[in-house]
Scaffold this motif. Structure first.
Motif, short mmCIF file in Angstrom:
data_model
loop_
_atom_site.label_atom_id
_atom_site.label_comp_id
_atom_site.label_asym_id
_atom_site.label_seq_id
_atom_site.Cartn_x
_atom_site.Cartn_y
_atom_site.Cartn_z
N LEU A 9 0.83 -1.20 0.00
CA LEU A 9 0.00 0.00 0.00
C LEU A 9 0.86 1.25 0.00
O LEU A 9 0.58 2.21 -0.74
N GLY A 10 1.93 1.26 0.80
CA GLY A 10 2.84 2.40 0.82
C GLY A 10 3.55 2.58 -0.51
O GLY A 10 3.68 3.70 -1.01
N ALA A 11 4.00 1.47 -1.10
CA ALA A 11 4.69 1.56 -2.40
C ALA A 11 3.74 2.08 -3.47
O ALA A 11 4.12 2.93 -4.29
N PHE A 12 2.50 1.59 -3.47
CA PHE A 12 1.51 2.06 -4.45
C PHE A 12 1.26 3.56 -4.29
O PHE A 12 1.17 4.30 -5.27
N THR A 13 1.18 4.02 -3.04
CA THR A 13 0.97 5.44 -2.78
C THR A 13 2.12 6.27 -3.31
O THR A 13 1.91 7.31 -3.97
N LEU A 14 3.36 5.83 -3.05
CA LEU A 14 4.53 6.57 -3.52
C LEU A 14 4.59 6.59 -5.04
O LEU A 14 4.87 7.63 -5.65
N VAL A 15 4.32 5.45 -5.68
CA VAL A 15 4.35 5.39 -7.14
C VAL A 15 3.27 6.27 -7.73
O VAL A 15 3.51 7.01 -8.70
N SER A 16 2.08 6.24 -7.16
CA SER A 16 0.99 7.07 -7.66
C SER A 16 1.33 8.55 -7.54
O SER A 16 1.07 9.34 -8.45
N ALA A 17 1.90 8.94 -6.40
CA ALA A 17 2.29 10.34 -6.21
C ALA A 17 3.37 10.74 -7.21
O ALA A 17 3.31 11.84 -7.79
N ALA A 18 4.34 9.86 -7.45
CA ALA A 18 5.40 10.18 -8.40
C ALA A 18 4.85 10.34 -9.81
O ALA A 18 5.23 11.27 -10.54
N VAL A 19 3.93 9.47 -10.19
CA VAL A 19 3.33 9.56 -11.52
C VAL A 19 2.52 10.85 -11.64
O VAL A 19 2.57 11.53 -12.67
N ALA A 20 1.78 11.19 -10.60
CA ALA A 20 0.98 12.41 -10.63
C ALA A 20 1.87 13.64 -10.77
O ALA A 20 1.58 14.54 -11.57
#
Length: 54
Positions: free
Chosen positions: A33-44
């Motif tokens: 969940l943390g990794a997904f959040t970080l990746v999503s933020a980076a993509v955004a």
């Protein structure tokens, strides 16, 4: 969604870990969940920042 590699295989792997060891499974869930959040933020952020002009 953003032309990223599929996450389903990773989720299935974490699901297998959850079945084999509940404690490991929950830790894997939160790590994922943390990794997904970080990746999503980076993509955004990458999409928001304008591209450089040559």
């Amino acid at each position: 969604m953003y032309n990223n590699p599929p996450i389903g295989g990773v989720a299935a792997g974490f699901g297998g870990a959850a079945l084999s060891a509940p404690f490991l499974g929950w830790n894997a869930f939160w790590v994922a969940l943390g990794a997904f959040t970080l990746v999503s933020a980076a993509v955004a952020v990458k999409r928001i920042i304008p591209k450089r002009q040559a």
